[in-house]
Design a protein around this motif. Structure first.
Motif, PDB file in Angstrom:
ATOM      1  N   HIS A 190      13.596 -11.711  -8.233  1.00 24.36           N
ATOM      2  CA  HIS A 190      13.758 -10.752  -9.326  1.00 24.36           C
ATOM      3  C   HIS A 190      12.643 -10.975 -10.340  1.00 24.36           C
ATOM      4  CE1 HIS A 190      17.770  -9.196  -8.181  1.00 24.36           C
ATOM      5  NE2 HIS A 190      17.860 -10.369  -7.582  1.00 24.36           N
ATOM      6  N   GLY A 191      12.126  -9.881 -10.885  1.00 22.80           N
ATOM      7  CA  GLY A 191      11.055 -10.008 -11.865  1.00 22.80           C
ATOM      8  C   GLY A 191       9.673 -10.110 -11.250  1.00 22.80           C
ATOM      9  N   LYS A 192       9.587 -10.119  -9.937  1.00 28.19           N
ATOM     10  CA  LYS A 192       8.287 -10.170  -9.250  1.00 28.19           C
ATOM     11  C   LYS A 192       8.035  -8.801  -8.609  1.00 28.19           C
ATOM     12  CE  LYS A 192       5.985 -12.942  -5.624  1.00 28.19           C
ATOM     13  NZ  LYS A 192       5.178 -14.012  -6.217  1.00 28.19           N
ATOM     14  N   TYR A 193       6.818  -8.302  -8.704  1.00 26.48           N
ATOM     15  CA  TYR A 193       6.493  -6.972  -8.160  1.00 26.48           C
ATOM     16  C   TYR A 193       6.744  -6.921  -6.659  1.00 26.48           C
ATOM     17  CZ  TYR A 193       4.627  -3.818 -11.612  1.00 26.48           C
ATOM     18  OH  TYR A 193       4.528  -2.917 -12.624  1.00 26.48           O
ATOM     19  N   THR A 194       7.363  -5.817  -6.233  1.00 31.64           N
ATOM     20  CA  THR A 194       7.625  -5.608  -4.805  1.00 31.64           C
ATOM     21  C   THR A 194       6.873  -4.369  -4.321  1.00 31.64           C
ATOM     22  OG1 THR A 194       9.841  -6.564  -5.036  1.00 31.64           O
ATOM     23  CG2 THR A 194       9.416  -5.276  -3.053  1.00 31.64           C
ATOM     24  N   LEU A 195       6.113  -4.551  -3.245  1.00 34.09           N
ATOM     25  CA  LEU A 195       5.393  -3.454  -2.598  1.00 34.09           C
ATOM     26  C   LEU A 195       6.115  -3.108  -1.303  1.00 34.09           C
ATOM     27  CD1 LEU A 195       2.917  -1.577  -2.027  1.00 34.09           C
ATOM     28  CD2 LEU A 195       1.818  -3.568  -0.968  1.00 34.09           C
ATOM     29  N   LEU A 196       6.433  -1.827  -1.126  1.00 37.63           N
ATOM     30  CA  LEU A 196       7.024  -1.328   0.121  1.00 37.63           C
ATOM     31  C   LEU A 196       5.951  -0.573   0.887  1.00 37.63           C
ATOM     32  CD1 LEU A 196       9.449  -0.619   1.997  1.00 37.63           C
ATOM     33  CD2 LEU A 196       9.915   1.312   0.473  1.00 37.63           C
ATOM     34  N   VAL A 197       5.721  -0.974   2.145  1.00 39.28           N
ATOM     35  CA  VAL A 197       4.680  -0.354   2.980  1.00 39.28           C
ATOM     36  C   VAL A 197       5.360   0.401   4.121  1.00 39.28           C
ATOM     37  CG1 VAL A 197       2.653  -0.762   4.419  1.00 39.28           C
ATOM     38  CG2 VAL A 197       3.109  -2.259   2.457  1.00 39.28           C
ATOM     39  N   LEU A 198       5.088   1.712   4.205  1.00 37.31           N
ATOM     40  CA  LEU A 198       5.729   2.567   5.209  1.00 37.31           C
ATOM     41  C   LEU A 198       4.676   3.311   6.011  1.00 37.31           C
ATOM     42  CD1 LEU A 198       8.434   4.166   2.873  1.00 37.31           C
ATOM     43  CD2 LEU A 198       8.793   2.298   4.501  1.00 37.31           C
ATOM     44  N   GLY A 199       4.749   3.192   7.330  1.00 32.72           N
ATOM     45  CA  GLY A 199       3.801   3.929   8.167  1.00 32.72           C
ATOM     46  C   GLY A 199       4.477   4.908   9.096  1.00 32.72           C
ATOM     47  N   GLY A 200       5.717   5.269   8.786  1.00 33.88           N
ATOM     48  CA  GLY A 200       6.461   6.138   9.707  1.00 33.88           C
ATOM     49  C   GLY A 200       7.176   5.291  10.740  1.00 33.88           C
ATOM     50  N   SER A 201       8.097   5.908  11.480  1.00 36.09           N
ATOM     51  CA  SER A 201       8.974   5.155  12.385  1.00 36.09           C
ATOM     52  C   SER A 201       8.203   4.447  13.503  1.00 36.09           C
ATOM     53  CB  SER A 201      10.032   6.086  12.978  1.00 36.09           C
ATOM     54  OG  SER A 201       9.443   7.278  13.439  1.00 36.09           O
ATOM     55  N   LEU A 202       7.102   5.051  13.957  1.00 39.09           N
ATOM     56  CA  LEU A 202       6.332   4.424  15.047  1.00 39.09           C
ATOM     57  C   LEU A 202       5.276   3.465  14.508  1.00 39.09           C
ATOM     58  CD1 LEU A 202       5.869   7.555  17.343  1.00 39.09           C
ATOM     59  CD2 LEU A 202       7.580   5.756  17.520  1.00 39.09           C
ATOM     60  N   GLU A 209      -3.624  -2.363   9.502  1.00 38.32           N
ATOM     61  CA  GLU A 209      -4.888  -3.106   9.414  1.00 38.32           C
ATOM     62  C   GLU A 209      -5.244  -3.416   7.961  1.00 38.32           C
ATOM     63  OE1 GLU A 209      -7.007  -1.159  13.412  1.00 38.32           O
ATOM     64  OE2 GLU A 209      -7.624  -0.506  11.408  1.00 38.32           O
ATOM     65  N   LEU A 210      -4.998  -2.427   7.091  1.00 32.80           N
ATOM     66  CA  LEU A 210      -5.290  -2.609   5.666  1.00 32.80           C
ATOM     67  C   LEU A 210      -4.448  -3.754   5.086  1.00 32.80           C
ATOM     68  CD1 LEU A 210      -6.474  -1.423   2.879  1.00 32.80           C
ATOM     69  CD2 LEU A 210      -4.230  -0.335   2.691  1.00 32.80           C
ATOM     70  N   ILE A 211      -3.148  -3.719   5.323  1.00 33.50           N
ATOM     71  CA  ILE A 211      -2.266  -4.736   4.734  1.00 33.50           C
ATOM     72  C   ILE A 211      -2.640  -6.124   5.256  1.00 33.50           C
ATOM     73  CG2 ILE A 211       0.136  -5.517   4.499  1.00 33.50           C
ATOM     74  CD1 ILE A 211      -0.628  -2.933   2.896  1.00 33.50           C
ATOM     75  N   GLU A 212      -2.908  -6.226   6.553  1.00 35.16           N
ATOM     76  CA  GLU A 212      -3.320  -7.521   7.118  1.00 35.16           C
ATOM     77  C   GLU A 212      -4.575  -8.040   6.409  1.00 35.16           C
ATOM     78  OE1 GLU A 212      -3.746  -9.387  11.537  1.00 35.16           O
ATOM     79  OE2 GLU A 212      -4.860  -7.534  11.189  1.00 35.16           O
ATOM     80  N   LYS A 213      -5.549  -7.166   6.230  1.00 37.20           N
ATOM     81  CA  LYS A 213      -6.817  -7.549   5.596  1.00 37.20           C
ATOM     82  C   LYS A 213      -6.622  -7.931   4.124  1.00 37.20           C
ATOM     83  CE  LYS A 213     -11.202  -5.288   4.342  1.00 37.20           C
ATOM     84  NZ  LYS A 213     -11.020  -4.430   3.169  1.00 37.20           N
ATOM     85  N   GLU A 214      -5.654  -7.268   3.445  1.00 41.86           N
ATOM     86  CA  GLU A 214      -5.502  -7.438   1.993  1.00 41.86           C
ATOM     87  C   GLU A 214      -4.388  -8.415   1.602  1.00 41.86           C
ATOM     88  OE1 GLU A 214      -7.668  -6.373   0.087  1.00 41.86           O
ATOM     89  OE2 GLU A 214      -8.592  -4.598   1.003  1.00 41.86           O
ATOM     90  N   LEU A 215      -3.850  -9.173   2.543  1.00 40.53           N
ATOM     91  CA  LEU A 215      -2.735 -10.067   2.204  1.00 40.53           C
ATOM     92  C   LEU A 215      -3.109 -11.072   1.114  1.00 40.53           C
ATOM     93  CD1 LEU A 215      -1.023 -10.740   5.669  1.00 40.53           C
ATOM     94  CD2 LEU A 215      -0.047  -9.537   3.704  1.00 40.53           C
ATOM     95  N   ASP A 216      -4.321 -11.641   1.199  1.00 33.15           N
ATOM     96  CA  ASP A 216      -4.742 -12.605   0.162  1.00 33.15           C
ATOM     97  C   ASP A 216      -4.888 -11.910  -1.192  1.00 33.15           C
ATOM     98  OD1 ASP A 216      -4.724 -14.671   1.944  1.00 33.15           O
ATOM     99  OD2 ASP A 216      -6.881 -14.607   2.360  1.00 33.15           O
ATOM    100  N   PHE A 217      -5.474 -10.705  -1.185  1.00 32.21           N
ATOM    101  CA  PHE A 217      -5.630  -9.937  -2.422  1.00 32.21           C
ATOM    102  C   PHE A 217      -4.264  -9.633  -3.043  1.00 32.21           C
ATOM    103  CE2 PHE A 217      -5.246  -5.501  -3.963  1.00 32.21           C
ATOM    104  CZ  PHE A 217      -5.956  -5.602  -5.150  1.00 32.21           C
ATOM    105  N   LEU A 218      -3.305  -9.221  -2.219  1.00 33.71           N
ATOM    106  CA  LEU A 218      -1.971  -8.885  -2.718  1.00 33.71           C
ATOM    107  C   LEU A 218      -1.258 -10.135  -3.234  1.00 33.71           C
ATOM    108  CD1 LEU A 218      -1.009  -6.320   0.074  1.00 33.71           C
ATOM    109  CD2 LEU A 218      -1.388  -5.777  -2.346  1.00 33.71           C
TER     110      LEU A 218
END
Length: 367
Positions: A190-202, A209-218
């Motif tokens: 609680h109190g920490k920012y939450t990002l929800l990533v959705l690419g559709g059901s499939l 690829e973007l999220i994998e690359k940006e994990l350290d940045f996030l």
């Protein structure tokens, strides 16, 4: 006295076709508790699992779409089409529906074509700003066409069109009250920012690829992530479940909790996702799929962006723009509130009820 109507529905291939059909069925069931419902889907597609989970019977047809490239699968298409029409006819003859409802996908094409040929009134629910080939072909025979965007008289007979918006899962209408419960459900801080990533059901390859690359940045932005990578990509990305503050899912069954827990959403711009995000009222970064007919996801997203209600980053610009745009959004609670408030103003919250009203008129006119 409750009417014993028989209602047949079809929509499938992706969650964007399945969930609207289930939402319409649920609304009709609340009005006609004695009605019988039957879904028709494509064998081996996700509707064969998701519809029974929602409590409805489903029958499968042997049908898939035409591939855009010349492939061996396309050679099978005529046989699959003939088979699906033959079996749809058997299902309709056996079930004897009073009305047929289609929400898109190839199985709905076969079903509604057969229903119309037997003078069973049919309703199409078109989610997108640019209709698929199935619904364009069915439009001549349908009695009503419920749409979510303006300007669809370019594709459909004007006198049949009713602008209702897209049906959404009912649980999304009260997510504000679920925030604490939702964060606990996902074991989030609680109190920490939450990002929800959705690419559709499939799933969406480029978003993953973007999220994998940006994990350290996030991680540097002090963000925790609920990442729905999709069925096609789960085996590849599930290793990141071992990463601190990252949860990877093939599919999210508790979408109301996922939305309630989120502070910011990165999403494709399929029509159902856009409709849900309007109701949810959270700041959104759209990454439209460029691999769809007439680039309709970009059009869906631009309808929101043009009212200052969301951000858009094209796939080709992700590497250059993502970190800059995303960090600016995270750093500005004012911008987040502005986007969230503006997108909520675009919500068409009564879509499911309005579509059910139209179905009810067809049932009563047909008696």
């Amino acid at each position: 006295m409750s009417q014993k109507y028989k209602i047949i529905l079809s929509g499938g291939g992706t969650g964007g076709h399945i969930y609207p059909a289930i939402a319409i069925a649920n609304e009709l069931k609340s009005r006609f508790p004695d009605a019988q419902f039957l879904f028709v889907g494509a064998k081996d597609r996700m509707e064969m699992e998701k519809v029974p989970q929602a409590g409805y019977e489903i029958k499968g047809l042997w049908i898939t779409g035409i591939q855009r490239q010349l492939t061996a699968k396309n050679l099978m298409f005529p046989f699959k089409l003939i088979s699906s029409l033959w079996n749809a006819r058997k299902i309709v003859n056996s079930f004897k529906p009073d009305v047929a409802i289609g929400t898109g996908g190839f199985a709905s094409g076969s079903l509604l074509y057969v229903a119309a040929s037997k003078k069973i009134p049919s309703l199409i629910q078109e989610q997108n700003s640019y209709p698929g080939i199935t619904n364009k072909l069915l439009a001549k025979k349908a009695k009503k066409i419920c749409v979510a965007y303006d300007g669809l008289e370019r594709f459909f007979p004007k006198d049949k069109i009713i602008k209702t918006g897209n049906p959404v899962r009912q649980g999304l209408l009260d997510i504000k009250e679920k925030t604490v419960e939702a964060k606990d459900f996902f074991n989030l801080k609680h109190g920490k920012y939450t990002l929800l990533v959705l690419g559709g059901s499939l799933g969406a390859r480029r978003i993953n690829e973007l999220i994998e690359k940006e994990l350290d940045f996030l991680d540097m932005q002090n963000i925790q992530i609920i990442w729905q990578c999709g069925k096609l990509y789960y085996q590849q990305y599930k290793i990141y479940n071992n990463t601190k503050n990252v949860q990877v899912y093939e599919f999210l069954n508790n979408m109301d909790f996922a939305y309630a827990a989120a502070d910011i959403v990165i999403s494709r711009a399929g029509a159902s996702s856009v409709s849900e995000l309007c109701i949810v009222g959270k700041p959104v970064v759209f990454v439209p799929s460029p691999n769809v007919a007439e680039d309709h996801q970009t059009k869906n997203a631009m309808a929101i962006v043009n009212t200052n209600a969301a951000m858009l980053i094209k796939e080709e610009d992700l590497d250059a723009d993502f970190e800059n745009k995303f960090s600016q959004l995270v750093a500005s609670p004012e911008k987040q509130k502005e986007l969230g408030d503006n997108i909520k103003k675009l919500a068409l919250v009564n879509a499911t009820k309005q579509i059910a009203d139209e179905v009810e008129k067809l049932l009563k006119n047909n008696k």
